[in-house]
Design a protein around this motif. Structure first.
Motif, PDB file in Angstrom:
ATOM      1  N   VAL A   1       0.846  -1.189   0.000  1.00  0.00           N
ATOM      2  CA  VAL A   1       0.000   0.000   0.000  1.00  0.00           C
ATOM      3  C   VAL A   1       0.887   1.247   0.000  1.00  0.00           C
ATOM      4  O   VAL A   1       1.821   1.346   0.792  1.00  0.00           O
ATOM      5  N   ALA A   2       0.582   2.166  -0.898  1.00  0.00           N
ATOM      6  CA  ALA A   2       1.371   3.389  -1.029  1.00  0.00           C
ATOM      7  C   ALA A   2       1.060   4.345   0.121  1.00  0.00           C
ATOM      8  O   ALA A   2      -0.103   4.675   0.361  1.00  0.00           O
ATOM      9  N   ALA A   3       2.086   4.761   0.839  1.00  0.00           N
ATOM     10  CA  ALA A   3       1.929   5.717   1.933  1.00  0.00           C
ATOM     11  C   ALA A   3       1.926   7.144   1.414  1.00  0.00           C
ATOM     12  O   ALA A   3       1.220   8.007   1.922  1.00  0.00           O
ATOM     13  N   THR A   4       2.738   7.411   0.397  1.00  0.00           N
ATOM     14  CA  THR A   4       2.760   8.728  -0.239  1.00  0.00           C
ATOM     15  C   THR A   4       2.441   8.533  -1.709  1.00  0.00           C
ATOM     16  O   THR A   4       2.784   7.505  -2.303  1.00  0.00           O
ATOM     17  N   LEU A   5       1.796   9.528  -2.286  1.00  0.00           N
ATOM     18  CA  LEU A   5       1.342   9.445  -3.675  1.00  0.00           C
ATOM     19  C   LEU A   5       1.637  10.744  -4.402  1.00  0.00           C
ATOM     20  O   LEU A   5       1.708  11.807  -3.773  1.00  0.00           O
TER      21      LEU A   5
ATOM     22  N   ARG B   1      -7.364  10.334  -3.098  1.00  0.00           N
ATOM     23  CA  ARG B   1      -7.423   9.600  -1.826  1.00  0.00           C
ATOM     24  C   ARG B   1      -7.931  10.524  -0.717  1.00  0.00           C
ATOM     25  O   ARG B   1      -8.801  10.150   0.066  1.00  0.00           O
ATOM     26  N   ASP B   2      -7.418  11.744  -0.680  1.00  0.00           N
ATOM     27  CA  ASP B   2      -7.792  12.681   0.376  1.00  0.00           C
ATOM     28  C   ASP B   2      -9.263  13.102   0.309  1.00  0.00           C
ATOM     29  O   ASP B   2      -9.884  13.345   1.338  1.00  0.00           O
ATOM     30  N   ASP B   3      -9.830  13.186  -0.909  1.00  0.00           N
ATOM     31  CA  ASP B   3     -11.242  13.585  -1.002  1.00  0.00           C
ATOM     32  C   ASP B   3     -12.200  12.404  -0.880  1.00  0.00           C
ATOM     33  O   ASP B   3     -13.411  12.555  -0.956  1.00  0.00           O
TER      34      ASP B   3
END
Length: 103
Positions: free
Chosen positions: A30-34, A42-44
Motif C-alpha cells: 500500500v502506497a503511503a505517499t502518492l 485519496r484525500d477527497d
C-alpha cells in the motif's frame, strides 16, 4: 514517464489495475505517499487505497455510491475502462456512420 494501461480486476468492479512494465515500480504494498493527483483523490475520499504490485498499480474506489460513467467525477470517468460496446464517453443516441450533425 512510465507507460501504463488500465485493466479491470475480475470480480472487483471497485478496482482498476494499471499495468506497468515489470521492474519499474520501486516497491510493493500500500502506497503511503502518492503523486499529487492521486493523493487528492485519496484525500477527497474517491480512492480508498492505492496498492503497488510488481508490474501494476491497483486503485480501489472508496465504498459508497456506485457511479455510472455519466455521473462519476471526471477523474473517475477517465480511469474507468470503456463499456462492453467499446465506446468511450457519455451514452446517448449515435448518428449512423458517415452522417454529419445538423445545425
Amino acid at each position: 514517464m512510465i507507460p501504463i494501461h488500465p485493466q479491470p480486476v475480475a470480480g472487483h468492479p471497485e478496482q482498476l489495475r494499471w499495468i506497468a512494465p515489470a521492474g519499474v515500480l520501486p516497491f510493493t504494498g500500500v502506497a503511503a505517499t502518492l503523486p499529487a493527483p492521486l493523493a487528492a483523490l485519496r484525500d477527497d475520499g474517491t480512492l480508498a487505497e492505492v496498492r503497488v504490485e510488481p508490474a501494476a498499480i491497483v486503485t480501489t474506489l472508496h465504498p459508497g455510491p456506485r457511479w455510472s460513467r455519466e455521473t462519476a467525477p471526471a477523474s473517475v470517468r477517465l480511469c474507468t475502462p470503456p463499456s462492453k460496446t467499446g465506446r468511450v464517453g457519455p451514452s446517448g443516441p449515435r448518428r449512423p456512420a458517415g452522417r454529419r450533425a445538423t445545425t
